[in-house]
Design an enzyme around this catalytic site. Structure first.
Site, short mmCIF file in Angstrom:
data_model
loop_
_atom_site.label_atom_id
_atom_site.label_comp_id
_atom_site.label_asym_id
_atom_site.label_seq_id
_atom_site.Cartn_x
_atom_site.Cartn_y
_atom_site.Cartn_z
N GLU A 228 0.80 -1.22 0.00
CA GLU A 228 0.00 0.00 0.00
C GLU A 228 0.83 1.28 0.00
O GLU A 228 0.39 2.30 -0.49
CB GLU A 228 -0.94 0.02 1.23
CG GLU A 228 -2.10 -0.97 1.12
CD GLU A 228 -3.04 -0.62 -0.04
OE1 GLU A 228 -3.31 0.57 -0.25
OE2 GLU A 228 -3.47 -1.56 -0.73
N SER A 549 -61.04 -8.06 13.64
CA SER A 549 -61.87 -7.45 14.68
C SER A 549 -61.11 -6.99 15.90
O SER A 549 -61.66 -6.29 16.74
CB SER A 549 -62.93 -8.46 15.12
OG SER A 549 -63.75 -8.78 14.05
#
Ligand SMILES: [Zn+2]
Ligand SMILES: [Zn+2]
Length: 1011
Positions: A228, A549
């Site tokens: 890197e 209900s």
């Protein structure tokens, strides 16, 4: 100037791309030492993120990645299997298929047996790749031309001075630099239960464990540095050589290469936003240089290695090493394994060793090669930088020196109580949004979720692990789930990497238990099987199936009482159109059928209607006492979210609104809590990483009075009847007071039960994920209420019986009033002697809502005892009774003379379809038209002896008054009624004495049974 990518954007005239979190990107352009020769794109190119990334990170894209979606109001089938199987974007792979060829002049020095990476032809270069041995002169010419181009570009910018001025301003507004903040950001949070016991660490998608640089082996450090940022130990934060090299390469080749050092990457990954701009790039470089002046190289590298994204949900080398190689101790990593990890940094998805070794399969492509080639390249970089000896290098090139695990050793370890914890995390995110004054957008939510994962917070949940465990176990092991009507209604979800599908067991279920005294949610269970991964469908919260209900108490009856009704208010449970209740044509008024298509009870009280869950009565109550707007408003104030409310008569009275089990628990909790809404609490409190309390739920809990205490008490009291003698008897708990309400969707597409005890409110839903029918006999009463009992009974083990609302009805402002069962107004003698035997109701009303008018529907009339019609001259037995006539303005008045006239007389008596006037003479004439037809002359013949006749008449009188005093809901009511009718018929027909006495003894028995 230091920003290669920004300049490149200028050069290419490119705009901003799709933004994705940089944490996930980390595609450091892999220039390292060899940028001049790395001629191809460091793919994946551009700002678009590969689709397959999303596929493997469903949590980033939301819970519905599994193919679930919240159902619409009118539930539509969920998407079935195979949604994501074809989600690959081939371009991403091809573009990423490049390799990094180090600028090695000749491989001879390595020995012939060493593999060299094979290079694919460049894809997007303008210039051809360089050959291995470029001509020196050619190189000079090319480099000169590049420098010339660079110069031209710089001059074309608006001037160096201006650039620098802007850069200065950017630097001044750069975030504060603090490596401790970077460390802090990486802290795992902790989640505790209601007793303060740790449930789980919360690392979210950033699975990260910090380790000190001392425990990170040199080989691992070197691997990252070599590939890197080879000059890491010598540069001052930025690497000028590298930047220029990268810039020139980018500029001339049109490819994208980075010049970021490890220090810059660290800044980018941890401190800056994902914004792609000069500003960010300049800040990044500036901060990198500043960071270098404040911290040592070791500190910087430690922070970098602890935060770098390494595929899946792994952040930092510690977590990655454990999950890919099973190595808990970093010093156990082989050199090749170190190189493999470092090699991923550039493109963690593409180089993911597990994916390339195990998940991806193809006859033509060896995906292992992708990871192996990359690893070999890293090793070569290590060797070239003299981090490893030639001997180590050769040994590490052997693929067998790295062993990638097919499955992460931690892959099955999901936190316990996953559905509860995940729901609570959403709440914690909301809390953080509020704390930070951020609007609730998905971007802000993911930002706060990230903060929660990494902020080292201590989150205390209201979760009661005992209750949660009972509910989880019950739903998982329950043996009595209803069958599907069509057993082939299976549900699959795409899940497995190999393309196979897992079947999701059906019907599914979800349940919630909440302590309504405090608003604390004790248990949330969102499926019949324990979730095996995060962000799976939580049916208790995310699935808004119609509740049937079960909606009636909260959308109809409590609002009706709040707005003026009492338990004795009368609803017309009749086959008559309800005003505003539109049929399928959307125009004509109609009425909903009762369950099973029968049981029109005629006029009935609110208490009777709720106990038996009569749909027609609920429709009547909604439209005549509440109204659609007000009903919806009550639901909103009960905490139901607006888009869950189906704002139609049907949606509100019969529960086609899709309210989640959590919302139902909260709403029913309001009734049990004396009408006071309390916002539900899953997160009791939060502390920051220094254990300083930053949130206390009960201090900021929303409270509001939705219903008067009288309304709440009375509604709960009526719901007790549902469980003691109505549709919900299966929910009776031994030794506990229970109130509740059942719900059954039309066509048995799901059932619901909401129940309250003195301690908790519990809700449970059972249904099919795609809204398919359950077996035709399924009801909320015989299945949902039963499942509710199965977990609520053990939850209440050892608890004393406790009142749901302490105190007498009177203390809540309720008074008992005797009212007419036909009009709901104050009862008169006429009401007590109703020709139909309906009689009166003595029940509770809120004190200030007690009716003040005496019954306007019953008038006293002399009727024939046998026919209940107006007594004629020849009727043998005449008595004064209450006959129902409809006063002008009465809701049923309009049906007089209509095709529904017969319904009026059937249910209200022979005078109910007379259009009465204010003129007494006219009225008298009208009544005459209803004179008894049985006894039209004196020659009425009877075979019965008069002795038995009068005995029978006396018996009938007593039976009728007994019946009048009974609730129509009494189990013996119907039997007594039919025994009365039978005797009356026998008496009227003049049948023989023996028939008459048999009918009399039959009635006597029915009367005894009804006592
Ligand atoms: Zn009356
Ligand atoms: Zn008569």
């Amino acid at each position: 100037m230091s920003n290669d990518r920004a300049l490149r954007h200028i050069a290419q005239g490119r705009g901003k791309g799709v933004q994705v979190p940089l944490k996930k990107r980390n595609r450091q352009e892999d220039q390292g030492l060899y940028e001049e020769n790395a001629y191809d794109a460091n793919a994946p190119q551009g700002e678009e993120y590969p689709q397959e990334w999303q596929e493997e990170n469903p949590e980033q894209a939301g819970w519905n990645q599994d193919g679930y979606a919240a159902p619409p109001q009118e539930p539509a089938p969920y998407a079935e299997a195979g949604q994501d199987a074809a989600g690959y974007a081939p371009w991403a792979e091809n573009a990423a298929g490049q390799h990094f060829a180090p600028n090695i002049v000749d491989s001879a020095w390595l020995g012939e047996d060493l593999p060299l990476e094979e290079e694919k032809p460049p894809k997007r270069t303008i210039f051809k790749p360089r050959t291995r041995k470029p001509s020196f002169f050619l190189a000079v010419i090319v480099n000169s031309m590049r420098m010339l181009l660079l110069l031209v570009l710089l001059l074309s910018l608006s001037g160096i001075g201006a650039v620098m001025g802007v850069a200065n301003a950017y630097m001044e507004t750069a975030p504060t630099l603090d490596l401790a903040a970077i460390d802090d950001q990486a802290q795992t949070s902790f989640i505790y239960d209601a007793n303060g016991n740790l449930i789980t660490e919360y690392k979210g998608s950033e699975n990260r464990i910090m380790v000190s640089i001392d425990t990170i082996p040199k080989m691992l450090q070197y691997a990252f540095v070599a590939v890197e940022d080879a000059r890491f130990y010598t540069h001052n934060g930025i690497d000028v050589k590298r930047i220029i090299g990268a810039f020139v390469t980018n500029f001339v080749s049109g490819t994208q290469q980075g010049g970021s050092t490890i220090t810059q990457q660290l800044i980018k990954n941890t401190l800056l936003s994902s914004e792609q701009s000069y500003k960010r790039k300049i800040q990044e470089a500036y901060l990198a240089m500043k960071l270098e002046t404040q911290y040592t190289k070791d500190q910087i590298l430690q922070a970098y290695l602890n935060t770098i994204y390494l595929g899946e949900d792994y952040y930092g080398v510690k977590v990655a090493a454990y999950n890919y190689f099973g190595k808990d101790n970093l010093s156990d990593l082989s050199i090749r394994e170190c190189a493999m990890l470092a090699g991923m940094t550039n493109n963690p998805y593409y180089y993911n060793p597990r994916r390339n070794f195990y998940t991806r399969q193809s006859d033509t492509t060896d995906y292992r090669k992708i990871t192996n080639d990359r690893t070999d390249y890293v090793l070569r970089c290590m060797y070239e930088n003299q981090f490893i000896t030639q001997e180590q290098y050769r040994a590490a090139l052997s693929p067998s020196s790295a062993s990638v695990l097919e499955k992460s050793p931690a892959s099955t370890a999901l936190y316990p109580y996953a559905h509860y914890v995940e729901y609570a995390i959403r709440d914690a995110v909301k809390i953080l949004l509020e704390k930070n004054g951020l609007p609730d957008t998905s971007a802000n939510r993911s930002k706060m979720e990230n903060r929660l994962r990494t902020g080292g917070y201590h989150v205390y949940l209201a979760l009661d692990t005992q209750i949660q465990t009972i509910v989880e176990n019950t739903l998982q092991t329950y043996k009595d789930y209803p069958a599907l009507r069509d057993p082939s209604d299976k549900v699959y979800r795409a899940r497995n990497a190999d393309g196979t599908y897992d079947e999701i067991i059906q019907p599914q279920a979800a349940a919630v238990v909440l302590d309504y005294h405090t608003g604390e949610v004790k248990a949330i269970v969102g499926s019949r099987t324990a979730p095996t991964k995060r962000k799976t469908l939580n049916r208790a919260a995310d699935m808004n199936m119609p509740v049937g209900s079960a909606i009636k108490p909260i959308a109809v009856y409590a609002p009706a009482i709040e707005l003026g009704a009492g338990a004795g208010s009368v609803l017309y449970n009749l086959p008559l159109p309800v005003k505003g209740w539109k049929g399928s044509d959307g125009k004509t008024d109609t009425w909903p059928k009762n369950y099973g298509g029968s049981s029109y009870r005629g006029p009935e009280t609110v208490r009777t209607a709720i106990t038996h869950s009569d749909n027609t009565a609920a429709a009547y109550a909604l439209m005549n006492y509440v109204g659609v707007e007000r009903s919806a408003d009550f639901l909103l104030r009960l905490g139901v979210s607006e888009n869950h409310i189906n704002k139609t008569p049907f949606g509100l009275a019969l529960g086609s609104s899709g309210i989640s089990p959590i919302e139902m628990a909260v709403a029913f909790g309001v009734l049990a809590n004396g009408g006071v809404y309390q916002s539900p609490v899953t997160v009791l409190g939060m502390a920051d990483s220094s254990k300083k309390i930053i949130y206390d739920a009960h201090k900021s809990q929303t409270r509001r009075q939705v219903f008067k205490p009288a309304t709440a008490y009375l509604t709960v009291d009526m719901m007790k009847d549902v469980v003691s003698s109505g549709t919900g008897t299966a929910a009776k708990l031994s030794g506990q007071t229970v109130a509740g309400k059942t719900g059954t969707n039309s066509d048995q597409k799901g059932v619901f039960f909401a129940g309250i005890t003195g301690y908790y409110v519990g809700t449970v839903w059972i249904g099919h994920d795609n809204y398919k029918a359950l077996s035709s006999k399924t009801t909320g009463g015989n299945s949902a209420a039963k499942l509710w009992k199965a977990f609520m009974q053990p939850i209440h083990k050892g608890l004393d019986n406790k009142a749901i609302l302490e105190g007498s009805p009177e203390s809540y402002g309720l008074v008992k009033v005797t009212t007419c069962k036909v009009s709901g107004q104050l009862a008169t003698d006429a009401c007590r002697h109703d020709v139909m035997g309906r009689g009166t109701s003595t029940d509770y009303w809120p004190r200030d809502q007690v009716p003040t008018t005496q019954c306007q529907m019953h008038i006293a009339v002399n009727v024939c005892s046998d026919s209940n019609m107006l007594a004629g001259s020849y009727c043998p037995s005449v008595e004064t009774k209450g006959a129902v006539v409809l006063p002008l303005g009465h809701p049923l008045y309009e049906y007089i003379g209509s095709s529904y006239s017969g319904v009026l007389t059937d249910y209200l008596g022979p005078f109910a379809d007379l259009r009465m006037t204010t003129d007494g003479n006219v009225n008298a004439a009208l009544l005459q038209s209803r004179t008894c037809p049985y006894h039209s002359s004196s020659s009425y013949y009877s075979a019965q002896s008069s002795l038995y006749q009068s005995d029978a008449q006396n018996l009938l009188d007593r039976a009728r008054s007994q019946l009048a005093a009974m609730s129509p809901g009494h189990p013996a009511y119907a039997n007594l009624q039919s025994a009365i009718d039978y005797l009356a018929n026998v008496l009227n027909s003049g049948a023989s004495d023996s028939t008459l006495t048999a009918a009399m003894s039959n009635l006597t028995a029915a009367m005894a049974a009804a006592r």
